[in-house]
Design an enzyme around this catalytic site. Structure first.
Site, mmCIF file in Angstrom:
data_model
loop_
_atom_site.group_PDB
_atom_site.id
_atom_site.type_symbol
_atom_site.label_atom_id
_atom_site.label_comp_id
_atom_site.label_asym_id
_atom_site.label_seq_id
_atom_site.Cartn_x
_atom_site.Cartn_y
_atom_site.Cartn_z
ATOM 1 N N GLU A 119 28.508 56.507 46.951
ATOM 2 C CA GLU A 119 29.227 57.617 46.611
ATOM 3 C C GLU A 119 29.415 58.006 47.566
ATOM 4 O O GLU A 119 28.275 58.631 48.482
ATOM 5 C CB GLU A 119 28.442 58.543 44.696
ATOM 6 N N GLU A 124 22.109 59.012 39.323
ATOM 7 C CA GLU A 124 21.696 59.778 39.759
ATOM 8 C C GLU A 124 20.934 60.042 38.444
ATOM 9 O O GLU A 124 20.853 61.793 37.825
ATOM 10 C CB GLU A 124 23.067 61.100 39.880
HETATM 11 O O1 AHR Z 1 32.119 60.769 41.656
HETATM 12 C C1 AHR Z 1 32.007 61.939 40.670
HETATM 13 C C2 AHR Z 1 31.042 62.294 40.428
HETATM 14 O O2 AHR Z 1 29.991 62.688 41.224
HETATM 15 C C3 AHR Z 1 30.227 61.747 40.156
HETATM 16 O O3 AHR Z 1 29.951 60.410 38.410
HETATM 17 C C4 AHR Z 1 27.838 61.653 39.777
HETATM 18 O O4 AHR Z 1 27.788 60.242 40.167
HETATM 19 C C5 AHR Z 1 28.305 62.060 41.327
HETATM 20 O O5 AHR Z 1 28.388 63.259 41.460
#
Ligand code: AHR
Length: 506
Positions: free
Chosen positions: A306, A174
């Site tokens: 994710e 991110e």
């Molecule tokens: O999964 C939780 C968080 O969500 C992670 O650390 C981040 O990459 C995302 O914003």
């Protein structure tokens, strides 16, 4: 009226990469500490501090890869703090997640031991945000270099003679946000620079994954695709990156501050969750369309590293720990995501649910006050679907319209399915998202016929049902007799809010 579908079981399709069933474990809340890792002195049975019942349960899922150490945490993690004697490892503050102290007792060797116990490939997310090129380059050397070198000697001094095979390497996380607040242009240059010094040692070939877009930020993907390397060549330049990631969470709203409870929700809220989940198809298609403009041969992978539901934390728990319960609603979010993944298997090469234990849409919840743990409804979907891993994705075509419901301004299609074939075994996954109405499905299996089938159902009395230490099997799979096969036709009754898998030999 039955929904009529056709599956051409004798036609090929893209391989469903087993890594679409990947996982994610961050130093966040009780995912690592109190989840996977209890420490060697714990009364809970463990091996090298790794909780054995958690490992055993996860082995059943055939987890293909595990992403670590974050997440946002990855970009403030300094790997050298997590090697050597534990009592001499420095303590840091986990600024992203609750501001708690991190004692670094779970580090590189512990993570690699966990992967070995799970039978999963490691996927390491390196630190671009607050680290250095040298730091990342040396971590690769430490893990993977055979023979003699400074980092290989350090690894051996810490008790590991042989290098580990490590293929998947994330160039930050991110970068548009917690990973450094960079612009796409700046990050693309950084990713090329970091990627350049992450070397292949001996027989270990890295698959470098650039930190990609936030949900529908297609411009981010376009910028990274422009910088990816020499796409005119048959193989993408090894100095660049081989894949881009994207993150997409299912959030119900109405705002980020009010995401709603994981367990106390009404039917309207449930449908809004499912509309949010269904957006994953549009998001993947959007990124793929951009990637196709630069890479029509599809040599660059898309990695959804994710995904999952994100609700308000359970009352009374640390807001920075992202601990939420998991209901049948979560199970249906997972089952429909997998249908989408199977349809996009020609570009989507990996996906990682956030996160495996005790955080967000977890497989396993451990009780902080006892040695109890429960398998969540989401766990059961991963289990029921595991036969899709490395199978050939089969198209499902519909002769009749799929049922749908109006949800605010949106329309939600309430029946979802996907199918795959591995050798002669067919696996069909069917989800009925309607909260109240059952659905009848009639599938023509063109080019093959099934003899007997095994059918399994995951459903329960109400959508908010979930598992607890007191009632660990409130939502659990059961053999299902609502499926029949006659010749080349498969008929199934799908009860309201249910997930059904059907498998058999062609
Ligand atoms: O999964 C939780 C968080 O969500 C992670 O650390 C981040 O990459 C995302 O914003």
């Amino acid at each position: 009226m039955a929904i009529e579908a056709v599956i051409n079981v004798d036609l090929g399709g893209p391989r469903i990469n087993r890594h679409l069933y990947g996982h994610f474990a961050e130093h966040l809340g009780r995912c690592v500490y109190g989840g996977f890792y209890v420490g060697e002195d714990s009364g809970i049975p463990n091996e090298r501090g790794l909780r054995l019942d958690v490992v055993e349960a996860l082995r059943e899922l055939h987890i293909p890869n595990l992403r670590w150490p974050g997440g946002c945490f990855a970009d403030e993690y300094h790997w050298r703090d997590g090697i050597g004697p534990r009592d001499r490892r420095p303590v840091m503050v986990n600024t992203h997640w609750g501001g708690v102290e991190e004692n670094n007792h779970f580090g590189t060797h512990e993570f690699m031991a966990l992967c070995e116990m799970l039978g999963a490939e490691p996927y390491i997310a390196g630190n671009v945000g607050s680290g250095t090129v040298r730091e990342m380059s040396e971590w690769v050397e430490y893990l993977t270099r055979d023979g003699d070198s400074p980092m290989a000697r350090l690894r051996k001094a810490n008790g590991r003679e042989e290098p580990w095979p490590v293929r998947f390497w994330g160039l930050g996380n991110e970068a548009w946000g917690c990973g450094g607040n960079m612009t796409a242009e700046h990050y693309a240059q950084e990713a090329r620079r970091y990627g350049t010094y992450c070397r292949d040692y001996g027989g270990n070939t890295l698959y470098k994954i650039a930190a990609g877009a936030n949900s529908a930020d297609y411009a981010w993907t376009e910028t990274l695709m422009k910088q990816v390397g020499h796409l005119g060549c048959r193989h993408v330049s090894s100095t660049a990156y081989h894949a881009l990631s994207v993150h997409y969470y299912t959030v119900t709203g109405p705002t980020w501050e009010q995401k709603g409870s994981a367990t106390a929700f009404d039917t309207g809220e449930y449908y809004r969750t499912m509309v949010s989940a269904a957006r994953i198809e549009e998001i993947l298609a959007g990124h793929e369309a951009v990637m196709d403009c630069y890479d029509p041969g599809r040599s660059v992978g898309l990695v959804l590293d994710e995904w999952g539901t994100w609700f308000d934390v359970e009352p009374g728990t640390n807001p920075g720990f992202l601990y939420q319960q998991n209901t049948l609603r979560d199970a249906l979010v997972a089952s429909t995501h997998f249908d989408v993944f199977h349809r996009h298997a020609d570009r989507l090469v990996m996906a990682n649910i956030a996160q495996t234990v005790n955080v967000l849409q977890a497989m396993i919840l451990t009780d902080p006050d006892s040695d109890a743990m429960v398998l969540t409804p989401t766990y059961h979907v991963f289990h029921m679907n595991r036969g899709h891993q490395d199978a050939t994705s089969l198209r499902v075509d519909f002769r009749t319209a799929l049922p749908s419901r109006a949800v605010g301004e949106a329309t939600l299609t309430t029946v979802s399915m996907s199918a795959s074939r591995k050798d002669s075994r067919l696996l069909v996954s069917l989800s009925n998202l309607d909260a109240d109405e059952g659905a009848e499905v009639e599938i023509e299996l063109r080019g093959g016929a099934l003899g007997t089938v095994d059918a399994v159902i995951l459903t329960s009395g109400t959508l908010p049902d979930h598992n607890t230490p007191e009632s660990p099997s409130a939502v659990a799979p059961r053999p299902y007799d609502g499926v029949t096969v006659a010749g080349g036709t498969l008929r199934a009754h799908l009860p309201a809010h249910s997930f059904v898998t059907v498998s058999g030999v062609l």
